[in-house]
Design a protein around this motif. Structure first.
Motif, PDB file in Angstrom:
ATOM      1  N   PRO A   1      41.013  30.471 -40.744  1.00 23.58           N
ATOM      2  CA  PRO A   1      40.390  29.501 -39.828  1.00 23.58           C
ATOM      3  C   PRO A   1      39.739  30.152 -38.616  1.00 23.58           C
ATOM      4  O   PRO A   1      38.879  29.543 -37.977  1.00 23.58           O
ATOM      5  CB  PRO A   1      41.582  28.621 -39.401  1.00 23.58           C
ATOM      6  CG  PRO A   1      42.613  28.809 -40.462  1.00 23.58           C
ATOM      7  CD  PRO A   1      42.453  30.219 -40.940  1.00 23.58           C
ATOM      8  N   GLY A   2      40.155  31.363 -38.300  1.00 22.12           N
ATOM      9  CA  GLY A   2      39.586  32.059 -37.150  1.00 22.12           C
ATOM     10  C   GLY A   2      38.245  32.711 -37.423  1.00 22.12           C
ATOM     11  O   GLY A   2      37.653  33.307 -36.520  1.00 22.12           O
ATOM     12  N   SER A   3      37.762  32.600 -38.656  1.00 24.29           N
ATOM     13  CA  SER A   3      36.500  33.266 -39.003  1.00 24.29           C
ATOM     14  C   SER A   3      35.312  32.303 -38.938  1.00 24.29           C
ATOM     15  O   SER A   3      34.332  32.476 -39.666  1.00 24.29           O
ATOM     16  CB  SER A   3      36.601  33.876 -40.404  1.00 24.29           C
ATOM     17  OG  SER A   3      36.762  32.872 -41.395  1.00 24.29           O
ATOM     18  N   LEU A   4      35.401  31.313 -38.063  1.00 21.66           N
ATOM     19  CA  LEU A   4      34.336  30.324 -37.925  1.00 21.66           C
ATOM     20  C   LEU A   4      33.012  30.987 -37.548  1.00 21.66           C
ATOM     21  O   LEU A   4      32.951  31.801 -36.631  1.00 21.66           O
ATOM     22  CB  LEU A   4      34.703  29.292 -36.851  1.00 21.66           C
ATOM     23  CG  LEU A   4      33.639  28.242 -36.521  1.00 21.66           C
ATOM     24  CD1 LEU A   4      33.408  27.317 -37.710  1.00 21.66           C
ATOM     25  CD2 LEU A   4      34.045  27.445 -35.284  1.00 21.66           C
ATOM     26  N   VAL A   5      31.970  30.613 -38.259  1.00 22.12           N
ATOM     27  CA  VAL A   5      30.618  31.083 -37.949  1.00 22.12           C
ATOM     28  C   VAL A   5      30.001  30.074 -36.992  1.00 22.12           C
ATOM     29  O   VAL A   5      29.752  28.925 -37.362  1.00 22.12           O
ATOM     30  CB  VAL A   5      29.769  31.200 -39.232  1.00 22.12           C
ATOM     31  CG1 VAL A   5      28.349  31.655 -38.891  1.00 22.12           C
ATOM     32  CG2 VAL A   5      30.423  32.152 -40.221  1.00 22.12           C
ATOM     33  N   LYS A   6      29.767  30.482 -35.752  1.00 20.72           N
ATOM     34  CA  LYS A   6      29.265  29.552 -34.736  1.00 20.72           C
ATOM     35  C   LYS A   6      27.783  29.212 -34.937  1.00 20.72           C
ATOM     36  O   LYS A   6      27.380  28.079 -34.730  1.00 20.72           O
ATOM     37  CB  LYS A   6      29.472  30.142 -33.330  1.00 20.72           C
ATOM     38  CG  LYS A   6      30.923  30.354 -32.955  1.00 20.72           C
ATOM     39  CD  LYS A   6      31.650  29.032 -32.750  1.00 20.72           C
ATOM     40  CE  LYS A   6      31.192  28.298 -31.514  1.00 20.72           C
ATOM     41  NZ  LYS A   6      31.932  27.033 -31.306  1.00 20.72           N
ATOM     42  N   GLU A   7      26.981  30.187 -35.317  1.00 16.20           N
ATOM     43  CA  GLU A   7      25.552  29.956 -35.519  1.00 16.20           C
ATOM     44  C   GLU A   7      25.052  30.890 -36.600  1.00 16.20           C
ATOM     45  O   GLU A   7      25.442  32.071 -36.648  1.00 16.20           O
ATOM     46  CB  GLU A   7      24.772  30.172 -34.212  1.00 16.20           C
ATOM     47  CG  GLU A   7      23.292  29.855 -34.337  1.00 16.20           C
ATOM     48  CD  GLU A   7      22.559  29.902 -32.991  1.00 16.20           C
ATOM     49  OE1 GLU A   7      23.246  29.841 -31.949  1.00 16.20           O
ATOM     50  OE2 GLU A   7      21.318  30.003 -32.988  1.00 16.20           O
ATOM     51  N   ILE A   8      24.204  30.381 -37.468  1.00 15.90           N
ATOM     52  CA  ILE A   8      23.717  31.191 -38.578  1.00 15.90           C
ATOM     53  C   ILE A   8      22.335  30.697 -38.986  1.00 15.90           C
ATOM     54  O   ILE A   8      22.040  29.502 -38.916  1.00 15.90           O
ATOM     55  CB  ILE A   8      24.710  31.122 -39.777  1.00 15.90           C
ATOM     56  CG1 ILE A   8      24.307  32.086 -40.886  1.00 15.90           C
ATOM     57  CG2 ILE A   8      24.844  29.695 -40.292  1.00 15.90           C
ATOM     58  CD1 ILE A   8      25.370  32.231 -41.963  1.00 15.90           C
ATOM     59  N   HIS A   9      21.489  31.626 -39.405  1.00 16.12           N
ATOM     60  CA  HIS A   9      20.160  31.270 -39.880  1.00 16.12           C
ATOM     61  C   HIS A   9      20.250  30.755 -41.312  1.00 16.12           C
ATOM     62  O   HIS A   9      21.182  31.084 -42.058  1.00 16.12           O
ATOM     63  CB  HIS A   9      19.229  32.495 -39.809  1.00 16.12           C
ATOM     64  CG  HIS A   9      17.788  32.193 -40.055  1.00 16.12           C
ATOM     65  ND1 HIS A   9      17.214  32.263 -41.309  1.00 16.12           N
ATOM     66  CD2 HIS A   9      16.806  31.780 -39.211  1.00 16.12           C
ATOM     67  CE1 HIS A   9      15.934  31.934 -41.224  1.00 16.12           C
ATOM     68  NE2 HIS A   9      15.661  31.632 -39.962  1.00 16.12           N
ATOM     69  N   ILE A  10      19.275  29.979 -41.701  1.00 18.39           N
ATOM     70  CA  ILE A  10      19.274  29.387 -43.036  1.00 18.39           C
ATOM     71  C   ILE A  10      19.374  30.445 -44.131  1.00 18.39           C
ATOM     72  O   ILE A  10      20.022  30.232 -45.161  1.00 18.39           O
ATOM     73  CB  ILE A  10      18.006  28.507 -43.221  1.00 18.39           C
ATOM     74  CG1 ILE A  10      18.089  27.702 -44.512  1.00 18.39           C
ATOM     75  CG2 ILE A  10      16.735  29.344 -43.150  1.00 18.39           C
ATOM     76  CD1 ILE A  10      16.967  26.680 -44.644  1.00 18.39           C
ATOM     77  N   SER A  11      18.778  31.603 -43.911  1.00 21.84           N
ATOM     78  CA  SER A  11      18.846  32.678 -44.911  1.00 21.84           C
ATOM     79  C   SER A  11      20.274  33.184 -45.064  1.00 21.84           C
ATOM     80  O   SER A  11      20.709  33.530 -46.172  1.00 21.84           O
ATOM     81  CB  SER A  11      17.912  33.830 -44.515  1.00 21.84           C
ATOM     82  OG  SER A  11      18.258  34.351 -43.247  1.00 21.84           O
ATOM     83  N   GLY A  12      21.016  33.223 -43.956  1.00 21.22           N
ATOM     84  CA  GLY A  12      22.403  33.663 -44.011  1.00 21.22           C
ATOM     85  C   GLY A  12      23.279  32.687 -44.779  1.00 21.22           C
ATOM     86  O   GLY A  12      24.189  33.104 -45.505  1.00 21.22           O
ATOM     87  N   VAL A  13      23.001  31.401 -44.627  1.00 17.78           N
ATOM     88  CA  VAL A  13      23.763  30.395 -45.364  1.00 17.78           C
ATOM     89  C   VAL A  13      23.505  30.520 -46.858  1.00 17.78           C
ATOM     90  O   VAL A  13      24.431  30.452 -47.676  1.00 17.78           O
ATOM     91  CB  VAL A  13      23.397  28.978 -44.869  1.00 17.78           C
ATOM     92  CG1 VAL A  13      24.027  27.922 -45.753  1.00 17.78           C
ATOM     93  CG2 VAL A  13      23.839  28.787 -43.437  1.00 17.78           C
ATOM     94  N   ARG A  14      22.242  30.712 -47.210  1.00 17.86           N
ATOM     95  CA  ARG A  14      21.916  30.874 -48.635  1.00 17.86           C
ATOM     96  C   ARG A  14      22.649  32.079 -49.227  1.00 17.86           C
ATOM     97  O   ARG A  14      23.134  32.036 -50.360  1.00 17.86           O
ATOM     98  CB  ARG A  14      20.408  31.023 -48.800  1.00 17.86           C
ATOM     99  CG  ARG A  14      19.639  29.713 -48.592  1.00 17.86           C
ATOM    100  CD  ARG A  14      18.154  29.942 -48.562  1.00 17.86           C
ATOM    101  NE  ARG A  14      17.394  28.704 -48.540  1.00 17.86           N
ATOM    102  CZ  ARG A  14      16.180  28.584 -48.053  1.00 17.86           C
ATOM    103  NH1 ARG A  14      15.574  29.647 -47.529  1.00 17.86           N
ATOM    104  NH2 ARG A  14      15.560  27.424 -48.064  1.00 17.86           N
ATOM    105  N   ARG A  15      22.717  33.145 -48.452  1.00 18.94           N
ATOM    106  CA  ARG A  15      23.414  34.337 -48.934  1.00 18.94           C
ATOM    107  C   ARG A  15      24.909  34.056 -49.139  1.00 18.94           C
ATOM    108  O   ARG A  15      25.497  34.485 -50.132  1.00 18.94           O
ATOM    109  CB  ARG A  15      23.233  35.484 -47.940  1.00 18.94           C
ATOM    110  CG  ARG A  15      23.842  36.814 -48.418  1.00 18.94           C
ATOM    111  CD  ARG A  15      23.601  37.956 -47.461  1.00 18.94           C
ATOM    112  NE  ARG A  15      24.268  37.719 -46.171  1.00 18.94           N
ATOM    113  CZ  ARG A  15      23.647  37.392 -45.060  1.00 18.94           C
ATOM    114  NH1 ARG A  15      22.337  37.220 -45.049  1.00 18.94           N
ATOM    115  NH2 ARG A  15      24.319  37.198 -43.943  1.00 18.94           N
ATOM    116  N   MET A  16      25.518  33.299 -48.212  1.00 18.62           N
ATOM    117  CA  MET A  16      26.932  32.959 -48.353  1.00 18.62           C
ATOM    118  C   MET A  16      27.181  32.118 -49.586  1.00 18.62           C
ATOM    119  O   MET A  16      28.199  32.279 -50.274  1.00 18.62           O
ATOM    120  CB  MET A  16      27.414  32.222 -47.093  1.00 18.62           C
ATOM    121  CG  MET A  16      27.482  33.096 -45.848  1.00 18.62           C
ATOM    122  SD  MET A  16      28.173  32.204 -44.419  1.00 18.62           S
ATOM    123  CE  MET A  16      29.888  32.021 -44.922  1.00 18.62           C
ATOM    124  N   VAL A  17      26.248  31.198 -49.904  1.00 13.36           N
ATOM    125  CA  VAL A  17      26.384  30.373 -51.105  1.00 13.36           C
ATOM    126  C   VAL A  17      26.309  31.257 -52.340  1.00 13.36           C
ATOM    127  O   VAL A  17      27.117  31.120 -53.281  1.00 13.36           O
ATOM    128  CB  VAL A  17      25.299  29.285 -51.151  1.00 13.36           C
ATOM    129  CG1 VAL A  17      25.317  28.559 -52.493  1.00 13.36           C
ATOM    130  CG2 VAL A  17      25.492  28.295 -50.006  1.00 13.36           C
TER     131      VAL A  17
END
Length: 341
Positions: free
Chosen positions: A271-287
């Motif tokens: 739970p401590g690894s919250l991503v506060k802000e991320i670009h759309i490209s970063g989200v796609r990479r996480m998916v």
């Protein structure tokens, strides 16, 4: 004739009730033991009262400071449309529900133009269980057969929507209840995975002309995520997906999804690894890397789609936190994960 004895004149009988007799109208305060006693007893009370007044003054000053600090954010979002998807824990808890409703009305009062899109998962589950039907999910979406579709429409349109409209009106706002079928606000098509999901639909079209005059008149649209296809068949549309498509269609400044988690986590087990802000490209990479799974998949996908269609930012925030809506909009810290385009 009866006469008093001299001793009785000098020493009158004691009275049966307690009365303080002060012959001097302006006595010295310290000359009267009773008053000295009362003064000592009142001193702690006076101190407590002083401390209480100081606490009230400090609390009032804090509220004024917070209001003053929110001014730049109010100026930034004033006149802008904010689409909020409401559901999850914030809908189950009466205290959090009151917090969300009041925050929504407050934002409308300071010049923002909120649109509320809601689901009603917990309530739907409750009704299905009463009918002896076990709720089923597939890839984070509700499996919806004919009976479940009837329950979805009854709960979302007949109960939850009307309840939210009433609560907003009671809080001082002006809400108008809608569902995707009204004025063909949302037109649906079957999900590509309809063999597994049943009457679960995707949004094929949004008719923003229904919403624009409502928003322009400073009313709050409250939209249940039920839609129909061109033939009139009803579909259960994921509320996150509906909110994202509506946000894009009305040119919203911001999309906010209230969820049961803190936001997007870099490590789903931490739970401590919250991503506060991320670009759309970063989200796609996480998916792609499998770091986003389960019920978070449709949330992230709808954020990505809305950003690709012109929404400025999309946030996934923790609806379990009181006033998370205000924290996300009126502070730099936010209340979850903000995705930028």
């Amino acid at each position: 004739m009866l006469t008093a004895k001299p001793s009785e004149v000098l020493h009158p009988p004691s009275r049966t009730f307690k009365t303080l007799s002060i012959p001097n109208p302006n006595p010295s305060f310290d000359a009267i033991p009773f008053l000295r006693f009362r003064r000592r007893r009142c001193a702690p009370l006076a101190t407590a009262a002083s401390d209480s007044l100081a606490a009230v003054a400090n609390a009032a000053q804090s509220r004024v400071d917070i209001l003053s600090e929110s001014l730049p954010f109010i100026q930034r979002f004033r006149g802008k449309t904010i689409v909020v998807k409401y559901g999850g824990a914030a809908m189950k808890s009466p205290a959090l529900q009151s917090s969300v409703i009041n925050d929504l009305v407050l934002l409308a009062c300071v010049g923002l133009r909120p649109v509320l899109v809601h689901g009603g998962g917990p309530e739907i589950n409750s009704w299905l269980l009463r009918l002896g039907v076990q709720p089923q999910f597939h890839n984070g979406l509700r499996v919806t057969d004919a009976l479940t579709m009837e329950v979805v429409e009854m709960v979302l349109v007949g109960k939850v929507n009307k309840s939210l409209v009433s609560l907003i009106n009671l809080a001082g706002g002006t809400a108008i209840g809608l569902c995707g079928k009204d004025g063909r606000l949302l037109t649906a098509r079957p999900s590509p995975d309809s063999a597994s999901l049943g009457f679960v639909g995707e949004v094929s079209r949004v008719n923003p002309a229904i919403l624009r005059p409502i928003i322009a008149d400073n009313h709050i649209p409250v939209i249940a995520s039920v839609a129909a296809d061109d033939e009139g068949q009803g579909y259960n549309v994921n509320a996150d997906t509906a909110a994202g498509e509506i946000a894009a269609a009305v040119g919203a400044e911001k999309l906010i999804l209230l969820t049961d988690v803190a936001g997007i986590l870099e490590d789903c087990n931490d739970p401590g690894s919250l991503v506060k802000e991320i670009h759309i490209s970063g989200v796609r990479r996480m998916v792609e890397e499998g770091k986003v799974a389960g019920g978070m998949i449709p949330k992230v996908n709808c954020c990505v789609r809305s950003l690709a269609q012109g929404v400025r930012t999309a946030s996934i925030i923790d609806g379990r936190v009181a006033h998370s809506l205000l924290l996300e909009i009126l502070t730099d810290e936010g209340a979850g994960t903000m995705i930028t385009g």
